[in-house]
Design an enzyme around this catalytic site. Structure first.
Site, PDB file in Angstrom:
ATOM      1  N   ASP A  21      19.389 -30.260 -22.431  1.00  0.00           N
ATOM      2  CA  ASP A  21      18.306 -30.677 -23.298  1.00  0.00           C
ATOM      3  C   ASP A  21      18.587 -32.112 -23.758  1.00  0.00           C
ATOM      4  OD1 ASP A  21      16.092 -30.572 -25.042  1.00  0.00           O
ATOM      5  OD2 ASP A  21      17.325 -29.777 -26.673  1.00  0.00           O
ATOM      6  N   ASP A 195      19.631 -27.073 -28.353  1.00  0.00           N
ATOM      7  CA  ASP A 195      19.819 -26.905 -29.798  1.00  0.00           C
ATOM      8  C   ASP A 195      18.713 -26.155 -30.513  1.00  0.00           C
ATOM      9  OD1 ASP A 195      17.940 -29.133 -29.450  1.00  0.00           O
ATOM     10  OD2 ASP A 195      18.160 -29.377 -31.611  1.00  0.00           O
TER      11      ASP A 195
END
Length: 244
Positions: A21, A195
């Site tokens: 990510d 996250d």
């Protein structure tokens, strides 16, 4: 609790496939989406890692692809943007922009302006950030819910201090499934780091397909490993390049 989970083992360039990510994982979350600070050496680290992994590395983000390319200028590897609906280095998953996209963006931008919130334009969707005024969360959620009822083909994607509207049928775990069919990923263990709630399906996908997930930052997660912040992720990546 997530914070009590162990740090991930060292990356194995000969066996692992790496999916990363961007916001909150490779770079710290900023007050505005356009204000993130990208460490100068990050594109080079990603390039070296991609070479060490024989190309089995991809950045997988909710951001638009053109933003990823701008922030990570110098890295020419695989990228997937807009939660899996656009990509570089593989066949684009979504050939055309979704119907009613212009109307959705216009309505979201108007609401954000009216309520003094941050509007984030994306290739195949848009988001409203309420980090500057968390008390507006309920109003943002109600408004975006009404929009998805008004316009077919879209869904709500909750995020950190934001709500996004994106096309139905695309997701980060779906992106991992498509990427894993590429020849450079064949036979490798998927490792995903992220996250946010948007990353949980991808973290679960990696765990379920013989690899593992790395939760970055606070919060519960299906991932078995944990790193506290993007700086720790970058250190973990750089360590893989130092292994002889």
């Amino acid at each position: 609790m997530t914070g009590k989970k162990p740090a991930p083992p060292a990356l194995d360039p000969s066996r692992d496939a790496l999916f990363l990510d961007f916001d909150g994982c490779l770079v710290d979350i900023a007050p505005r989406p356009d204000a993130v600070i990208v460490p100068r050496d990050l594109p080079g680290i990603l390039t070296e890692l991609s070479e060490a992994l024989d190309g089995a590395l991809a950045v997988v983000s909710g951001r638009s692809l053109h933003e990823l390319e701008r922030f990570l200028e110098g890295f020419e590897g695989l990228m997937v943007g807009s939660h899996g609906s656009e990509a570089r280095g593989m066949e684009p998953p979504m050939a055309e922009a979704p119907q009613h996209l212009g109307a959705v963006k216009e309505d979201l931008a108007g609401f954000a302006q009216e309520h003094d919130l941050i509007f984030e334009d994306k290739s195949h969707g848009a988001a409203i950030h309420f980090r500057s005024n968390p008390a507006k969360q309920g109003q943002v959620e109600a408004f975006t819910e009404a929009l998805t009822e008004r316009y077919d083909g879209f869904m709500i994607q909750p995020a950190k201090m934001a709500v996004e509207i994106r096309p139905q049928g695309f997701s980060k775990d779906g992106a991992l499934a498509i990427l894993s069919d590429l020849v450079q990923f064949d036979g490798r263990k998927p490792v995903y780091a992220g996250d946010d709630t948007t990353d949980e399906p991808a973290l679960a996908w990696a765990e379920e397909h013989g690899g593992f997930g790395i939760k970055v930052g606070d919060g519960e997660s299906v991932a078995r490993y944990h790193l506290a912040a993007p700086t720790n992720v970058r250190d973990w990546l750089a360590a893989a390049l130092r292994v002889e």
